[in-house]
Design a protein around this motif. Sequence first.
Motif, mmCIF file in Angstrom:
data_model
loop_
_atom_site.group_PDB
_atom_site.id
_atom_site.type_symbol
_atom_site.label_atom_id
_atom_site.label_comp_id
_atom_site.label_asym_id
_atom_site.label_seq_id
_atom_site.Cartn_x
_atom_site.Cartn_y
_atom_site.Cartn_z
ATOM 1 N N GLY A 1 0.680 -1.355 -0.021
ATOM 2 C CA GLY A 1 -0.019 0.016 0.193
ATOM 3 C C GLY A 1 0.961 1.280 -0.018
ATOM 4 N N LEU A 2 2.061 1.025 -0.503
ATOM 5 C CA LEU A 2 2.824 2.451 -0.567
ATOM 6 C C LEU A 2 2.316 3.306 -1.738
ATOM 7 C CD1 LEU A 2 6.374 0.580 -0.359
ATOM 8 C CD2 LEU A 2 5.092 1.794 1.432
ATOM 9 N N THR A 3 2.395 4.543 -1.316
ATOM 10 C CA THR A 3 1.982 5.623 -2.417
ATOM 11 C C THR A 3 3.205 6.560 -2.601
ATOM 12 O OG1 THR A 3 1.499 7.019 -0.721
ATOM 13 C CG2 THR A 3 -0.244 5.669 -1.306
ATOM 14 N N GLY A 4 3.044 7.501 -3.769
ATOM 15 C CA GLY A 4 3.872 8.464 -4.115
ATOM 16 C C GLY A 4 4.717 7.841 -5.280
ATOM 17 N N GLU A 5 5.891 8.903 -5.295
ATOM 18 C CA GLU A 5 6.819 8.358 -6.407
ATOM 19 C C GLU A 5 8.089 7.758 -5.795
ATOM 20 O OE1 GLU A 5 9.210 11.248 -9.650
ATOM 21 O OE2 GLU A 5 7.582 11.910 -8.728
ATOM 22 N N ILE A 6 8.531 6.753 -6.848
ATOM 23 C CA ILE A 6 9.534 5.892 -6.543
ATOM 24 C C ILE A 6 10.785 6.699 -7.004
ATOM 25 C CG2 ILE A 6 10.979 3.796 -7.276
ATOM 26 C CD1 ILE A 6 8.187 2.687 -8.353
ATOM 27 N N SER A 7 11.636 6.872 -5.871
ATOM 28 C CA SER A 7 13.123 7.574 -6.104
ATOM 29 C C SER A 7 13.838 7.172 -7.291
ATOM 30 C CB SER A 7 13.876 7.821 -4.850
ATOM 31 O OG SER A 7 13.400 7.004 -3.760
ATOM 32 N N ASP A 8 14.557 8.038 -7.932
ATOM 33 C CA ASP A 8 15.307 7.542 -9.103
ATOM 34 C C ASP A 8 16.557 6.758 -8.527
ATOM 35 O OD1 ASP A 8 13.812 8.868 -11.084
ATOM 36 O OD2 ASP A 8 14.792 10.565 -11.065
ATOM 37 N N ASN A 9 16.860 6.906 -7.290
ATOM 38 C CA ASN A 9 18.286 6.480 -6.957
ATOM 39 C C ASN A 9 17.854 4.783 -6.706
ATOM 40 O OD1 ASN A 9 16.651 6.260 -4.487
ATOM 41 N ND2 ASN A 9 17.976 7.240 -3.299
ATOM 42 N N ILE A 10 16.677 4.163 -6.649
ATOM 43 C CA ILE A 10 16.413 2.876 -6.799
ATOM 44 C C ILE A 10 16.913 2.232 -7.972
ATOM 45 C CG2 ILE A 10 14.168 2.719 -7.604
ATOM 46 C CD1 ILE A 10 13.851 0.836 -5.031
ATOM 47 N N TRP A 11 16.914 2.782 -9.103
ATOM 48 C CA TRP A 11 17.410 2.155 -10.523
ATOM 49 C C TRP A 11 18.818 2.113 -10.638
ATOM 50 C CZ3 TRP A 11 13.156 0.442 -10.993
ATOM 51 C CH2 TRP A 11 11.868 0.990 -10.912
#
Length: 140
Positions: free
Chosen positions: A106-116
Amino acid sequence: MMMSMYRMTILGLDIVIFLSILFLVSASSDMEVLSTVRKSLIRRKDIIPSWFYPEIPVCNLTGVDCRGVDVFGVNLPCSSSPLDLPFPSSIGELKHLMYLNLSQCGLTGEISDNIWSLENLEILDLSGNMLSGTFPLCLK
């Protein structure tokens, strides 16, 4: 000659001390990052009880796989009751992370670019969340 050997021994010890400090600094970074993630998740004690108690070491938290002092995997068991929290952006700072399963959390919002840019990440499951952001066509 004796002075030269003495300098080499001192230099060798300096290198060992430097590498030990470097190891400790990088070793603590995974722990610090996961501690930050932990602080963002402890609002939901009912879902992941072990994450609520600060006296439990990071590597003993439910769903955390450590090897030594490096965090290699995070697999949060929250499918029965979603967290309803923003995506923890600091997850992307876990440099040794090989797998991450935050599905059905149930996470919301934007995925940070640093994960990629996590070089060791092999398995990523973010399904069942309300996430946004740019997804790369391929990962390195």
